[in-house]
Design an enzyme around this catalytic site. Structure first.
Site, PDB file in Angstrom:
ATOM      1  N   ARG A 241       0.605  -1.009   0.352  1.00  0.00           N
ATOM      2  CA  ARG A 241      -0.011   0.208  -0.086  1.00  0.00           C
ATOM      3  C   ARG A 241       0.782   1.215  -0.044  1.00  0.00           C
ATOM      4  O   ARG A 241       0.749   2.342  -0.673  1.00  0.00           O
ATOM      5  CB  ARG A 241      -0.719   0.059   1.136  1.00  0.00           C
ATOM      6  CG  ARG A 241      -1.865  -0.916   1.281  1.00  0.00           C
ATOM      7  CD  ARG A 241      -3.025  -0.747   2.613  1.00  0.00           C
ATOM      8  NE  ARG A 241      -3.402  -1.850   2.543  1.00  0.00           N
ATOM      9  CZ  ARG A 241      -3.327  -2.758   3.176  1.00  0.00           C
ATOM     10  NH1 ARG A 241      -2.552  -3.121   4.816  1.00  0.00           N
ATOM     11  NH2 ARG A 241      -4.242  -3.689   3.707  1.00  0.00           N
ATOM     12  N   PHE A 257     -11.450  -4.005  -5.955  1.00  0.00           N
ATOM     13  CA  PHE A 257     -11.262  -5.271  -4.655  1.00  0.00           C
ATOM     14  C   PHE A 257     -11.381  -3.829  -3.291  1.00  0.00           C
ATOM     15  O   PHE A 257      -9.787  -4.128  -3.200  1.00  0.00           O
ATOM     16  CB  PHE A 257     -10.582  -5.824  -5.809  1.00  0.00           C
ATOM     17  CG  PHE A 257     -11.035  -6.461  -6.323  1.00  0.00           C
ATOM     18  CD1 PHE A 257     -11.804  -7.587  -6.605  1.00  0.00           C
ATOM     19  CD2 PHE A 257     -10.945  -6.382  -7.660  1.00  0.00           C
ATOM     20  CE1 PHE A 257     -12.513  -7.732  -7.749  1.00  0.00           C
ATOM     21  CE2 PHE A 257     -10.734  -6.739  -8.538  1.00  0.00           C
ATOM     22  CZ  PHE A 257     -11.713  -7.736  -8.745  1.00  0.00           C
ATOM     23  N   ASP A 279     -16.059  -1.989  -3.757  1.00  0.00           N
ATOM     24  CA  ASP A 279     -16.077  -3.549  -3.507  1.00  0.00           C
ATOM     25  C   ASP A 279     -17.344  -3.727  -4.022  1.00  0.00           C
ATOM     26  O   ASP A 279     -17.993  -3.755  -3.641  1.00  0.00           O
ATOM     27  CB  ASP A 279     -15.404  -3.952  -2.232  1.00  0.00           C
ATOM     28  CG  ASP A 279     -14.506  -4.964  -1.928  1.00  0.00           C
ATOM     29  OD1 ASP A 279     -13.668  -5.183  -1.812  1.00  0.00           O
ATOM     30  OD2 ASP A 279     -15.690  -5.830  -1.577  1.00  0.00           O
ATOM     31  N   ALA A 307     -16.946  -5.714  -9.584  1.00  0.00           N
ATOM     32  CA  ALA A 307     -15.836  -5.464 -10.617  1.00  0.00           C
ATOM     33  C   ALA A 307     -15.911  -5.290 -11.741  1.00  0.00           C
ATOM     34  O   ALA A 307     -14.888  -4.148 -13.067  1.00  0.00           O
ATOM     35  CB  ALA A 307     -14.585  -5.486  -9.625  1.00  0.00           C
ATOM     36  N   ASP A 327      -6.563  -5.434  -6.895  1.00  0.00           N
ATOM     37  CA  ASP A 327      -6.599  -6.752  -5.869  1.00  0.00           C
ATOM     38  C   ASP A 327      -7.810  -7.854  -5.909  1.00  0.00           C
ATOM     39  O   ASP A 327      -8.245  -7.855  -4.362  1.00  0.00           O
ATOM     40  CB  ASP A 327      -6.140  -5.830  -4.699  1.00  0.00           C
ATOM     41  CG  ASP A 327      -5.923  -7.117  -3.212  1.00  0.00           C
ATOM     42  OD1 ASP A 327      -5.337  -7.796  -3.856  1.00  0.00           O
ATOM     43  OD2 ASP A 327      -5.716  -6.571  -2.191  1.00  0.00           O
ATOM     44  N   CYS A 367      -3.682 -13.143  -5.117  1.00  0.00           N
ATOM     45  CA  CYS A 367      -2.863 -13.568  -4.054  1.00  0.00           C
ATOM     46  C   CYS A 367      -3.270 -15.561  -4.182  1.00  0.00           C
ATOM     47  O   CYS A 367      -3.728 -16.667  -3.406  1.00  0.00           O
ATOM     48  CB  CYS A 367      -3.347 -13.302  -3.194  1.00  0.00           C
ATOM     49  SG  CYS A 367      -6.006 -13.560  -2.986  1.00  0.00           S
TER      50      CYS A 367
HETATM   51  N1  SAH Z   1      -6.980  -4.179  -1.125  1.00  0.00           N
HETATM   52  C1  SAH Z   1      -7.729  -4.870  -0.175  1.00  0.00           C
HETATM   53  C2  SAH Z   1      -7.890  -6.545  -0.210  1.00  0.00           C
HETATM   54  C3  SAH Z   1      -8.568  -6.568  -0.972  1.00  0.00           C
HETATM   55  S1  SAH Z   1      -9.429  -8.151  -0.906  1.00  0.00           S
HETATM   56  C4  SAH Z   1      -7.397  -4.260   0.859  1.00  0.00           C
HETATM   57  O1  SAH Z   1      -5.508  -3.762   0.542  1.00  0.00           O
HETATM   58  O2  SAH Z   1      -7.193  -4.567   2.127  1.00  0.00           O
HETATM   59  C5  SAH Z   1     -10.761  -9.150  -2.506  1.00  0.00           C
HETATM   60  C6  SAH Z   1     -11.561  -8.229  -2.383  1.00  0.00           C
HETATM   61  O3  SAH Z   1     -12.811  -8.772  -2.959  1.00  0.00           O
HETATM   62  C7  SAH Z   1     -12.650  -8.317  -0.633  1.00  0.00           C
HETATM   63  O4  SAH Z   1     -12.886  -7.210  -0.230  1.00  0.00           O
HETATM   64  C8  SAH Z   1     -14.176  -9.083  -1.950  1.00  0.00           C
HETATM   65  O5  SAH Z   1     -15.084  -8.617  -0.785  1.00  0.00           O
HETATM   66  C9  SAH Z   1     -13.954  -8.594  -2.880  1.00  0.00           C
HETATM   67  N2  SAH Z   1     -14.110  -8.824  -3.958  1.00  0.00           N
HETATM   68  C10 SAH Z   1     -14.865 -10.494  -4.682  1.00  0.00           C
HETATM   69  N3  SAH Z   1     -15.036 -10.514  -5.536  1.00  0.00           N
HETATM   70  C11 SAH Z   1     -15.476  -9.286  -6.059  1.00  0.00           C
HETATM   71  C12 SAH Z   1     -16.222  -8.284  -6.729  1.00  0.00           C
HETATM   72  N4  SAH Z   1     -16.796  -9.581  -8.516  1.00  0.00           N
HETATM   73  N5  SAH Z   1     -16.693  -7.193  -7.317  1.00  0.00           N
HETATM   74  C13 SAH Z   1     -15.882  -6.588  -6.304  1.00  0.00           C
HETATM   75  N6  SAH Z   1     -15.097  -7.020  -4.999  1.00  0.00           N
HETATM   76  C14 SAH Z   1     -15.084  -8.064  -4.956  1.00  0.00           C
END
Ligand code: SAH
Length: 423
Positions: A241, A257, A279, A307, A327, A367
Protein backbone atom coordinates in the site's frame (compact mmCIF):
# COMPACT_ATOMS: atom_id res chain seq x y z
CA UNK A 1 -8.50 -27.38 30.98
CA UNK A 2 -5.42 -29.62 31.13
CA UNK A 3 -2.04 -27.96 30.78
CA UNK A 4 -1.01 -30.36 28.14
CA UNK A 5 -3.61 -31.19 25.52
CA UNK A 6 -1.48 -34.09 24.40
CA UNK A 7 -2.22 -35.80 27.72
CA UNK A 8 -5.95 -35.23 27.52
CA UNK A 9 -6.91 -33.94 24.09
CA UNK A 10 -9.33 -31.07 24.25
CA UNK A 11 -10.68 -31.39 20.74
CA UNK A 12 -11.74 -35.03 20.54
CA UNK A 13 -12.27 -37.95 22.85
CA UNK A 14 -10.36 -40.44 20.86
CA UNK A 15 -9.51 -43.90 22.09
CA UNK A 16 -5.79 -44.30 22.74
CA UNK A 17 -3.17 -46.96 23.09
CA UNK A 18 -2.40 -47.43 26.76
CA UNK A 19 1.23 -46.28 26.53
CA UNK A 20 0.60 -43.52 24.00
CA UNK A 21 -0.19 -40.61 26.34
CA UNK A 22 3.09 -40.91 28.21
CA UNK A 23 5.18 -41.09 25.05
CA UNK A 24 3.22 -38.25 23.54
CA UNK A 25 3.58 -36.04 26.62
CA UNK A 26 7.32 -36.53 26.37
CA UNK A 27 7.11 -35.45 22.72
CA UNK A 28 8.20 -38.85 21.51
CA UNK A 29 6.75 -40.65 18.54
CA UNK A 30 3.89 -43.07 19.13
CA UNK A 31 4.28 -44.48 15.63
CA UNK A 32 6.46 -44.50 12.54
CA UNK A 33 5.43 -43.55 9.03
CA UNK A 34 7.59 -45.30 6.44
CA UNK A 35 8.08 -43.65 3.06
CA UNK A 36 7.95 -45.46 -0.24
CA UNK A 37 11.39 -46.03 -1.77
CA UNK A 38 12.84 -42.92 -3.48
CA UNK A 39 10.30 -40.62 -1.78
CA UNK A 40 12.50 -39.25 1.01
CA UNK A 41 14.42 -36.56 -0.87
CA UNK A 42 12.00 -33.61 -0.28
CA UNK A 43 12.00 -34.33 3.45
CA UNK A 44 15.79 -34.49 3.67
CA UNK A 45 15.35 -31.07 2.01
CA UNK A 46 13.11 -30.11 4.98
CA UNK A 47 9.83 -29.85 3.08
CA UNK A 48 7.21 -30.12 5.84
CA UNK A 49 4.31 -31.87 4.02
CA UNK A 50 4.28 -35.65 3.70
CA UNK A 51 1.46 -36.49 1.31
CA UNK A 52 -0.48 -39.74 1.65
CA UNK A 53 0.81 -40.80 -1.79
CA UNK A 54 4.39 -40.96 -0.43
CA UNK A 55 3.49 -43.26 2.46
CA UNK A 56 4.39 -46.95 2.27
CA UNK A 57 3.11 -48.15 5.65
CA UNK A 58 2.49 -47.05 9.19
CA UNK A 59 3.74 -48.76 12.32
CA UNK A 60 1.88 -48.29 15.61
CA UNK A 61 -1.58 -46.84 15.85
CA UNK A 62 -1.15 -43.07 15.68
CA UNK A 63 -4.28 -40.98 16.12
CA UNK A 64 -5.00 -37.49 14.76
CA UNK A 65 -2.48 -35.05 16.22
CA UNK A 66 -0.06 -37.69 17.53
CA UNK A 67 3.70 -37.35 17.20
CA UNK A 68 5.17 -39.73 14.62
CA UNK A 69 8.59 -40.36 13.19
CA UNK A 70 9.13 -40.33 9.45
CA UNK A 71 11.48 -43.01 8.17
CA UNK A 72 12.82 -44.21 4.84
CA UNK A 73 11.39 -47.50 3.56
CA UNK A 74 14.32 -49.30 5.18
CA UNK A 75 13.88 -47.63 8.55
CA UNK A 76 16.28 -44.66 8.67
CA UNK A 77 15.04 -41.64 10.61
CA UNK A 78 14.16 -38.66 8.40
CA UNK A 79 12.13 -36.29 10.55
CA UNK A 80 9.53 -35.95 13.31
CA UNK A 81 6.05 -34.56 12.89
CA UNK A 82 2.34 -34.71 13.62
CA UNK A 83 -0.03 -37.24 12.13
CA UNK A 84 -3.44 -36.67 10.59
CA UNK A 85 -5.06 -39.67 8.88
CA UNK A 86 -7.85 -37.45 7.54
CA UNK A 87 -5.65 -35.07 5.59
CA UNK A 88 -3.85 -35.59 2.29
CA UNK A 89 -0.97 -34.05 4.22
CA UNK A 90 -0.64 -37.21 6.30
CA UNK A 91 2.27 -35.89 8.37
CA UNK A 92 3.43 -32.31 8.95
CA UNK A 93 7.09 -32.16 9.87
CA UNK A 94 8.57 -29.89 12.54
CA UNK A 95 11.93 -31.40 13.54
CA UNK A 96 14.68 -32.91 11.44
CA UNK A 97 16.93 -34.00 14.26
CA UNK A 98 16.17 -37.32 15.96
CA UNK A 99 17.17 -35.86 19.34
CA UNK A 100 14.49 -33.18 19.19
CA UNK A 101 11.26 -34.08 21.02
CA UNK A 102 7.97 -32.42 20.11
CA UNK A 103 7.10 -31.72 23.75
CA UNK A 104 5.67 -28.56 25.35
CA UNK A 105 9.11 -26.99 25.59
CA UNK A 106 9.62 -27.52 21.86
CA UNK A 107 6.42 -25.67 20.88
CA UNK A 108 7.20 -22.91 23.35
CA UNK A 109 10.65 -22.40 21.83
CA UNK A 110 9.29 -22.38 18.28
CA UNK A 111 6.59 -19.85 19.12
CA UNK A 112 9.04 -17.65 21.01
CA UNK A 113 11.41 -17.79 18.05
CA UNK A 114 8.65 -16.56 15.71
CA UNK A 115 7.69 -13.74 18.06
CA UNK A 116 11.28 -12.69 18.56
CA UNK A 117 11.65 -12.30 14.76
CA UNK A 118 8.80 -9.77 14.82
CA UNK A 119 10.63 -7.84 17.52
CA UNK A 120 13.70 -7.79 15.27
CA UNK A 121 11.50 -6.52 12.43
CA UNK A 122 10.19 -3.71 14.65
CA UNK A 123 6.65 -4.93 15.24
CA UNK A 124 6.57 -4.52 19.01
CA UNK A 125 4.48 -1.34 18.79
CA UNK A 126 1.21 -2.33 20.48
CA UNK A 127 -0.80 0.18 18.50
CA UNK A 128 0.06 -1.63 15.29
CA UNK A 129 -0.73 -5.04 13.84
CA UNK A 130 1.53 -7.87 12.76
CA UNK A 131 1.52 -11.49 11.77
CA UNK A 132 3.33 -13.13 14.67
CA UNK A 133 3.31 -16.67 13.30
CA UNK A 134 3.19 -17.51 9.60
CA UNK A 135 2.78 -21.28 9.43
CA UNK A 136 5.56 -22.91 7.35
CA UNK A 137 7.46 -19.59 7.20
CA UNK A 138 8.03 -19.98 10.94
CA UNK A 139 8.42 -23.78 10.85
CA UNK A 140 4.99 -24.07 12.46
CA UNK A 141 2.98 -25.61 9.62
CA UNK A 142 -0.76 -25.18 10.21
CA UNK A 143 -0.62 -22.25 12.66
CA UNK A 144 -1.17 -18.59 11.88
CA UNK A 145 -1.34 -15.88 14.53
CA UNK A 146 -2.07 -12.21 13.86
CA UNK A 147 -1.89 -9.50 16.47
CA UNK A 148 -4.22 -6.53 16.08
CA UNK A 149 -3.12 -4.03 18.73
CA UNK A 150 -3.80 -5.96 21.99
CA UNK A 151 -5.79 -8.84 20.48
CA UNK A 152 -4.65 -12.07 18.91
CA UNK A 153 -6.42 -13.92 16.12
CA UNK A 154 -5.35 -17.54 15.85
CA UNK A 155 -6.04 -19.51 12.72
CA UNK A 156 -5.48 -23.24 12.51
CA UNK A 157 -5.08 -24.79 9.09
CA UNK A 158 -4.02 -28.19 10.43
CA UNK A 159 -6.00 -30.43 12.71
CA UNK A 160 -2.87 -31.83 14.35
CA UNK A 161 -1.88 -28.33 15.41
CA UNK A 162 -5.39 -27.63 16.66
CA UNK A 163 -5.08 -30.64 19.00
CA UNK A 164 -2.61 -28.38 20.88
CA UNK A 165 -4.89 -25.34 21.04
CA UNK A 166 -4.79 -25.03 24.84
CA UNK A 167 -1.02 -25.27 25.02
CA UNK A 168 -0.62 -22.77 22.17
CA UNK A 169 -2.98 -20.29 23.84
CA UNK A 170 -1.10 -20.71 27.15
CA UNK A 171 2.19 -19.90 25.44
CA UNK A 172 0.69 -16.95 23.55
CA UNK A 173 -0.82 -15.55 26.74
CA UNK A 174 2.52 -15.80 28.54
CA UNK A 175 4.65 -14.36 25.75
CA UNK A 176 2.37 -11.69 24.27
CA UNK A 177 0.01 -10.88 27.18
CA UNK A 178 -2.93 -10.04 24.91
CA UNK A 179 -6.26 -8.63 26.06
CA UNK A 180 -7.96 -11.54 24.32
CA UNK A 181 -7.42 -14.44 21.93
CA UNK A 182 -9.93 -15.26 19.20
CA UNK A 183 -10.06 -18.32 16.98
CA UNK A 184 -10.83 -17.59 13.39
CA UNK A 185 -11.05 -19.94 10.46
CA UNK A 186 -10.48 -17.97 7.29
CA UNK A 187 -9.48 -20.96 5.18
CA UNK A 188 -12.47 -22.62 3.56
CA UNK A 189 -13.09 -26.36 3.52
CA UNK A 190 -10.95 -27.34 6.52
CA UNK A 191 -13.56 -29.90 7.55
CA UNK A 192 -13.04 -31.74 4.31
CA UNK A 193 -9.29 -31.10 3.94
CA UNK A 194 -8.22 -31.77 7.51
CA UNK A 195 -11.17 -33.25 9.39
CA UNK A 196 -11.01 -30.00 11.36
CA UNK A 197 -14.18 -28.41 12.72
CA UNK A 198 -13.63 -25.20 14.66
CA UNK A 199 -16.10 -22.87 16.25
CA UNK A 200 -14.83 -19.35 15.80
CA UNK A 201 -14.86 -16.96 18.72
CA UNK A 202 -13.20 -15.84 21.91
CA UNK A 203 -11.06 -18.47 23.66
CA UNK A 204 -9.10 -16.36 26.16
CA UNK A 205 -9.48 -12.94 27.79
CA UNK A 206 -12.15 -10.53 26.64
CA UNK A 207 -13.60 -9.23 23.40
CA UNK A 208 -12.90 -5.67 22.30
CA UNK A 209 -15.76 -3.17 22.62
CA UNK A 210 -16.30 -2.59 18.90
CA UNK A 211 -13.57 -2.46 16.29
CA UNK A 212 -9.89 -2.64 17.22
CA UNK A 213 -7.97 0.31 15.84
CA UNK A 214 -4.56 -0.30 14.37
CA UNK A 215 -1.88 2.00 13.09
CA UNK A 216 -0.29 1.19 9.73
CA UNK A 217 2.45 3.50 8.50
CA UNK A 218 0.79 6.37 10.37
CA UNK A 219 -2.75 5.62 9.13
CA UNK A 220 -5.58 4.32 11.32
CA UNK A 221 -7.75 1.34 10.44
CA UNK A 222 -10.64 -0.17 12.36
CA UNK A 223 -10.62 -3.97 12.33
CA UNK A 224 -13.77 -5.76 13.32
CA UNK A 225 -12.83 -8.86 15.33
CA UNK A 226 -16.00 -9.32 17.38
CA UNK A 227 -18.27 -9.41 14.33
CA UNK A 228 -16.22 -12.38 13.16
CA UNK A 229 -15.35 -10.68 9.86
CA UNK A 230 -13.90 -13.63 8.02
CA UNK A 231 -11.17 -11.71 6.30
CA UNK A 232 -10.05 -9.40 9.10
CA UNK A 233 -7.41 -7.15 7.66
CA UNK A 234 -4.88 -7.82 4.93
CA UNK A 235 -1.62 -7.33 6.78
CA UNK A 236 0.32 -8.88 3.92
CA UNK A 237 -0.35 -5.80 1.74
CA UNK A 238 0.92 -3.31 4.36
CA UNK A 239 4.11 -2.30 2.54
CA UNK A 240 2.56 -2.65 -0.92
CA UNK A 241 0.00 0.00 0.00
CA UNK A 242 2.81 2.34 0.92
CA UNK A 243 4.79 1.44 -2.22
CA UNK A 244 1.73 2.13 -4.40
CA UNK A 245 0.98 5.41 -2.61
CA UNK A 246 4.41 6.70 -3.62
CA UNK A 247 3.08 7.02 -7.19
CA UNK A 248 -0.35 8.41 -6.31
CA UNK A 249 0.44 12.13 -6.02
CA UNK A 250 -1.84 14.22 -8.25
CA UNK A 251 -3.39 11.16 -9.92
CA UNK A 252 -6.99 10.08 -10.24
CA UNK A 253 -6.94 6.64 -8.61
CA UNK A 254 -9.24 3.66 -9.04
CA UNK A 255 -8.94 1.08 -6.21
CA UNK A 256 -10.81 -1.99 -7.39
CA UNK A 257 -11.49 -4.70 -4.75
CA UNK A 258 -10.81 -2.12 -2.04
CA UNK A 259 -12.03 -4.14 1.01
CA UNK A 260 -11.58 -1.82 4.03
CA UNK A 261 -9.83 0.86 1.96
CA UNK A 262 -6.16 0.15 2.68
CA UNK A 263 -4.78 1.18 -0.72
CA UNK A 264 -7.34 3.99 -1.20
CA UNK A 265 -6.57 5.75 2.04
CA UNK A 266 -2.81 5.41 1.62
CA UNK A 267 -3.10 6.95 -1.87
CA UNK A 268 -5.45 9.73 -0.74
CA UNK A 269 -3.13 10.70 2.10
CA UNK A 270 -0.19 10.68 -0.32
CA UNK A 271 -1.90 13.38 -2.37
CA UNK A 272 -4.01 11.60 -4.98
CA UNK A 273 -6.33 14.02 -6.82
CA UNK A 274 -9.24 11.67 -6.11
CA UNK A 275 -9.78 8.00 -5.26
CA UNK A 276 -12.68 5.80 -6.32
CA UNK A 277 -12.80 2.74 -4.04
CA UNK A 278 -14.97 -0.15 -5.24
CA UNK A 279 -15.85 -3.48 -3.65
CA UNK A 280 -18.63 -5.96 -4.27
CA UNK A 281 -19.37 -6.41 -0.58
CA UNK A 282 -21.45 -3.80 1.23
CA UNK A 283 -19.78 -4.79 4.51
CA UNK A 284 -16.38 -4.05 2.97
CA UNK A 285 -17.43 -0.68 1.58
CA UNK A 286 -18.93 0.29 4.94
CA UNK A 287 -15.52 -0.42 6.52
CA UNK A 288 -13.75 1.55 3.78
CA UNK A 289 -16.11 4.46 4.30
CA UNK A 290 -15.49 4.44 8.06
CA UNK A 291 -11.72 4.16 7.63
CA UNK A 292 -11.65 7.02 5.12
CA UNK A 293 -13.51 9.15 7.68
CA UNK A 294 -11.16 8.09 10.45
CA UNK A 295 -8.17 9.32 8.45
CA UNK A 296 -9.80 12.46 7.09
CA UNK A 297 -9.31 11.10 3.57
CA UNK A 298 -11.96 13.33 1.97
CA UNK A 299 -10.86 12.60 -1.60
CA UNK A 300 -11.97 8.95 -1.31
CA UNK A 301 -15.41 8.04 -2.63
CA UNK A 302 -16.63 4.52 -2.01
CA UNK A 303 -18.97 2.42 -4.11
CA UNK A 304 -20.48 -1.05 -3.76
CA UNK A 305 -20.38 -2.72 -7.21
CA UNK A 306 -19.29 -5.84 -8.97
CA UNK A 307 -15.76 -5.18 -10.20
CA UNK A 308 -16.14 -6.62 -13.68
CA UNK A 309 -19.36 -4.70 -14.33
CA UNK A 310 -17.96 -1.49 -12.88
CA UNK A 311 -14.80 -1.74 -14.99
CA UNK A 312 -16.96 -2.15 -18.11
CA UNK A 313 -19.21 0.73 -17.12
CA UNK A 314 -16.26 3.05 -16.52
CA UNK A 315 -14.79 2.12 -19.91
CA UNK A 316 -18.12 2.72 -21.69
CA UNK A 317 -18.39 6.11 -20.01
CA UNK A 318 -14.92 6.99 -21.36
CA UNK A 319 -13.45 7.45 -17.88
CA UNK A 320 -9.66 7.47 -17.50
CA UNK A 321 -7.45 7.13 -14.43
CA UNK A 322 -3.85 7.93 -13.64
CA UNK A 323 -3.60 4.87 -11.43
CA UNK A 324 -5.53 1.60 -11.27
CA UNK A 325 -5.17 -0.81 -8.35
CA UNK A 326 -6.42 -4.38 -8.79
CA UNK A 327 -6.38 -6.63 -5.73
CA UNK A 328 -8.93 -9.35 -6.48
CA UNK A 329 -9.70 -12.34 -4.26
CA UNK A 330 -7.96 -15.64 -4.90
CA UNK A 331 -8.96 -16.70 -8.44
CA UNK A 332 -7.27 -20.14 -8.27
CA UNK A 333 -7.86 -22.48 -5.34
CA UNK A 334 -6.02 -25.43 -6.88
CA UNK A 335 -3.68 -26.30 -9.72
CA UNK A 336 -6.61 -27.68 -11.72
CA UNK A 337 -8.12 -24.19 -11.96
CA UNK A 338 -4.86 -22.44 -12.90
CA UNK A 339 -5.73 -21.81 -16.57
CA UNK A 340 -9.17 -20.54 -15.70
CA UNK A 341 -7.65 -18.23 -13.07
CA UNK A 342 -5.06 -16.87 -15.50
CA UNK A 343 -7.87 -16.04 -17.94
CA UNK A 344 -9.71 -14.19 -15.16
CA UNK A 345 -6.54 -12.27 -14.24
CA UNK A 346 -6.05 -11.46 -17.93
CA UNK A 347 -9.59 -10.17 -18.22
CA UNK A 348 -9.52 -7.92 -15.17
CA UNK A 349 -6.05 -6.60 -15.96
CA UNK A 350 -7.05 -5.89 -19.54
CA UNK A 351 -10.02 -3.93 -18.25
CA UNK A 352 -7.75 -2.06 -15.80
CA UNK A 353 -5.14 -1.23 -18.44
CA UNK A 354 -7.82 0.05 -20.82
CA UNK A 355 -8.83 2.61 -18.17
CA UNK A 356 -5.30 3.94 -17.70
CA UNK A 357 -4.21 7.13 -19.38
CA UNK A 358 -0.80 6.99 -21.10
CA UNK A 359 1.93 6.98 -18.46
CA UNK A 360 -0.52 5.63 -15.88
CA UNK A 361 0.40 3.33 -13.02
CA UNK A 362 -1.00 -0.18 -12.70
CA UNK A 363 -0.83 -1.87 -9.29
CA UNK A 364 -1.91 -5.44 -9.82
CA UNK A 365 -1.97 -8.29 -7.35
CA UNK A 366 -2.53 -12.02 -7.16
CA UNK A 367 -2.99 -13.86 -3.89
CA UNK A 368 -3.41 -17.26 -5.60
CA UNK A 369 -0.58 -19.49 -4.40
CA UNK A 370 -0.75 -21.67 -7.51
CA UNK A 371 -0.17 -18.64 -9.76
CA UNK A 372 3.60 -18.21 -9.76
CA UNK A 373 5.27 -14.88 -10.26
CA UNK A 374 6.35 -16.02 -13.73
CA UNK A 375 2.79 -17.05 -14.63
CA UNK A 376 1.51 -13.68 -13.48
CA UNK A 377 4.11 -11.74 -15.46
CA UNK A 378 3.38 -13.85 -18.55
CA UNK A 379 -0.29 -13.00 -18.12
CA UNK A 380 0.64 -9.28 -18.03
CA UNK A 381 2.72 -9.75 -21.16
CA UNK A 382 -0.43 -11.15 -22.81
CA UNK A 383 -2.33 -8.06 -21.69
CA UNK A 384 0.35 -5.79 -23.21
CA UNK A 385 0.13 -7.71 -26.47
CA UNK A 386 -3.66 -7.64 -26.69
CA UNK A 387 -4.06 -4.04 -25.58
CA UNK A 388 -1.20 -2.73 -27.71
CA UNK A 389 0.17 -0.92 -24.64
CA UNK A 390 3.70 -0.98 -23.35
CA UNK A 391 3.84 -2.21 -19.73
CA UNK A 392 7.06 -1.85 -17.73
CA UNK A 393 7.57 -3.34 -14.29
CA UNK A 394 8.71 -0.81 -11.71
CA UNK A 395 8.47 -3.11 -8.70
CA UNK A 396 7.63 -6.76 -8.26
CA UNK A 397 6.74 -7.30 -4.63
CA UNK A 398 5.51 -9.99 -2.26
CA UNK A 399 3.97 -10.06 1.20
CA UNK A 400 5.31 -7.89 4.03
CA UNK A 401 8.29 -9.16 6.02
CA UNK A 402 6.19 -10.38 8.95
CA UNK A 403 5.01 -13.06 6.48
CA UNK A 404 8.29 -14.95 6.07
CA UNK A 405 8.49 -17.77 3.52
CA UNK A 406 10.56 -20.89 4.12
CA UNK A 407 12.91 -21.72 1.25
CA UNK A 408 12.08 -25.35 1.98
CA UNK A 409 8.38 -24.70 1.34
CA UNK A 410 7.96 -22.14 -1.41
CA UNK A 411 4.25 -22.99 -1.45
CA UNK A 412 4.12 -20.26 1.21
CA UNK A 413 4.83 -17.61 -1.41
CA UNK A 414 1.33 -16.72 -2.56
CA UNK A 415 1.24 -12.95 -2.97
CA UNK A 416 2.47 -11.06 -6.02
CA UNK A 417 2.09 -7.31 -6.31
CA UNK A 418 3.38 -5.72 -9.51
CA UNK A 419 3.66 -1.96 -9.86
CA UNK A 420 4.01 -1.08 -13.53
CA UNK A 421 3.93 1.91 -15.83
CA UNK A 422 1.59 1.66 -18.78
CA UNK A 423 2.18 3.92 -21.80
N1 SAH B 1 -7.17 -4.45 -1.36
C1 SAH B 1 -7.75 -4.88 -0.13
C2 SAH B 1 -7.95 -6.37 -0.06
C3 SAH B 1 -8.84 -6.94 -1.15
S1 SAH B 1 -9.44 -8.54 -0.78
C4 SAH B 1 -6.89 -4.39 1.03
O1 SAH B 1 -5.81 -3.84 0.81
O2 SAH B 1 -7.31 -4.56 2.18
C5 SAH B 1 -10.49 -8.84 -2.11
C6 SAH B 1 -11.81 -8.07 -2.08
O3 SAH B 1 -12.49 -8.36 -3.28
C7 SAH B 1 -12.78 -8.44 -0.96
O4 SAH B 1 -13.04 -7.31 -0.19
C8 SAH B 1 -14.06 -8.89 -1.69
O5 SAH B 1 -15.24 -8.40 -1.08
C9 SAH B 1 -13.88 -8.26 -3.05
N2 SAH B 1 -14.57 -8.92 -4.17
C10 SAH B 1 -14.66 -10.23 -4.44
N3 SAH B 1 -15.30 -10.44 -5.60
C11 SAH B 1 -15.64 -9.22 -6.08
C12 SAH B 1 -16.33 -8.77 -7.25
N4 SAH B 1 -16.77 -9.62 -8.17
N5 SAH B 1 -16.48 -7.45 -7.40
C13 SAH B 1 -16.02 -6.57 -6.49
N6 SAH B 1 -15.36 -6.95 -5.37
C14 SAH B 1 -15.19 -8.25 -5.17
Amino acid sequence: MPDNPAEAPASDDRPRESDAPAAEAAGLAVGTVFLKPKKARPFFGRHPWVLDSAVLRIEGNPQPGDVVDLATHDGNFVARGLFNPESRIRVRLYAFDAAEKLDDAFWRKRIERAISLRKTLGFDDRSGAARLINSEGDDLSGLIVDRFADWLCVQFTARAMHCRVELICDILEETVRPAGILLRSTERGLGKLEGLHITDGLVRGRLPNGPVFINEHGLQFGVDLSEGQKTGFYLDQRDNRQAAARFAGGRRVLDMFCYSGGFSIACAKAGAASVLAVDGSAKATALAEANAGLNGAASVSVETSDAFKKLDALASAGERFGMVILDPPKFARSRSTLDEALRAYHRVNRQGVDLLEPGGILVTCSCSGVVSRDDFLMMLSGVAQRSGRSISILECRGAADDHPVSVSCLDGEYLTCVIARVV
